[in-house]
Design a protein around this motif. Sequence first.
Motif, short mmCIF file in Angstrom:
data_model
loop_
_atom_site.label_atom_id
_atom_site.label_comp_id
_atom_site.label_asym_id
_atom_site.label_seq_id
_atom_site.Cartn_x
_atom_site.Cartn_y
_atom_site.Cartn_z
N THR A 280 7.61 -25.69 -11.13
CA THR A 280 8.81 -26.18 -11.80
C THR A 280 8.63 -25.99 -13.30
O THR A 280 7.65 -26.49 -13.88
CB THR A 280 9.02 -27.69 -11.51
OG1 THR A 280 9.09 -27.87 -10.10
CG2 THR A 280 10.31 -28.19 -12.15
N GLN B 273 5.63 -17.17 -8.75
CA GLN B 273 5.90 -17.91 -7.51
C GLN B 273 6.07 -16.95 -6.34
O GLN B 273 5.52 -17.17 -5.26
CB GLN B 273 7.17 -18.75 -7.68
CG GLN B 273 7.53 -19.59 -6.47
CD GLN B 273 6.71 -20.86 -6.37
OE1 GLN B 273 6.82 -21.73 -7.21
NE2 GLN B 273 5.87 -20.96 -5.36
N ALA C 78 4.51 -25.33 -16.85
CA ALA C 78 5.12 -25.64 -15.56
C ALA C 78 4.30 -26.68 -14.82
O ALA C 78 3.09 -26.83 -15.06
CB ALA C 78 5.23 -24.38 -14.70
N THR D 287 4.54 -25.34 -5.45
CA THR D 287 5.88 -25.08 -5.96
C THR D 287 5.86 -25.26 -7.47
O THR D 287 5.41 -26.30 -7.97
CB THR D 287 6.88 -26.08 -5.34
OG1 THR D 287 6.85 -25.91 -3.92
CG2 THR D 287 8.28 -25.82 -5.85
#
Length: 196
Positions: free
Chosen positions: A112, A37, A127, A110
């Motif tokens: 997660t 990220q 993810a 994004t």
Amino acid sequence: MTPAMRRAGILTLVLGCAASAAAAEPPPAEDFLHRSQAGWRAVAAAAPGAPRIAACATEAEAGFDIPTLARAVAGDFIWLKLGDEKQPRFIAALRTRLVTNCARGRTPGTLTLLGTRRRPDSVSLTARVQGADDAERILVWRLRPGGPWGWQATDVSADGISLSSVLHEEVRAAYDAAQGDAEAAIAGLANGAPLQ
């Protein structure tokens, strides 16, 4: 040396080895997600052109075990046909393809974490990535210990389609169209269409 001293010496040695082993253990696989990220953000913040290419090269080298991925992309048959002389060029072509695709500047999403799954020699890290347009995809990395982040991907899939299989189809098509020319496989990999 008394038996007690010998036992103390052995205990010290064992504890020292255990401490070294603990220090050599890779960080939790989840750290890969945070590093990835951060790498995406660095790429997005880099100016187009040379700065973005440099950021993408750093991200690719840190995040991927490129030689292992290259072998999967080639497949056993083409990898053997490439031979020792052309395998390094195939690896370099894959590196170029990863960096070029990254530098095209897709807006990062994004990430997660959804879960990890340990395997005998690797870890699968799953993810969800949510893009700026609210589109969601599920990414699964196959990780092995190594690299500057503690883990490197030997492959990654998006919504069940692996990077290695997509690139292998391109390489195999170029190789077959050129009647088994290894140079065509290298060129096909380096110059392929943008990856989604």
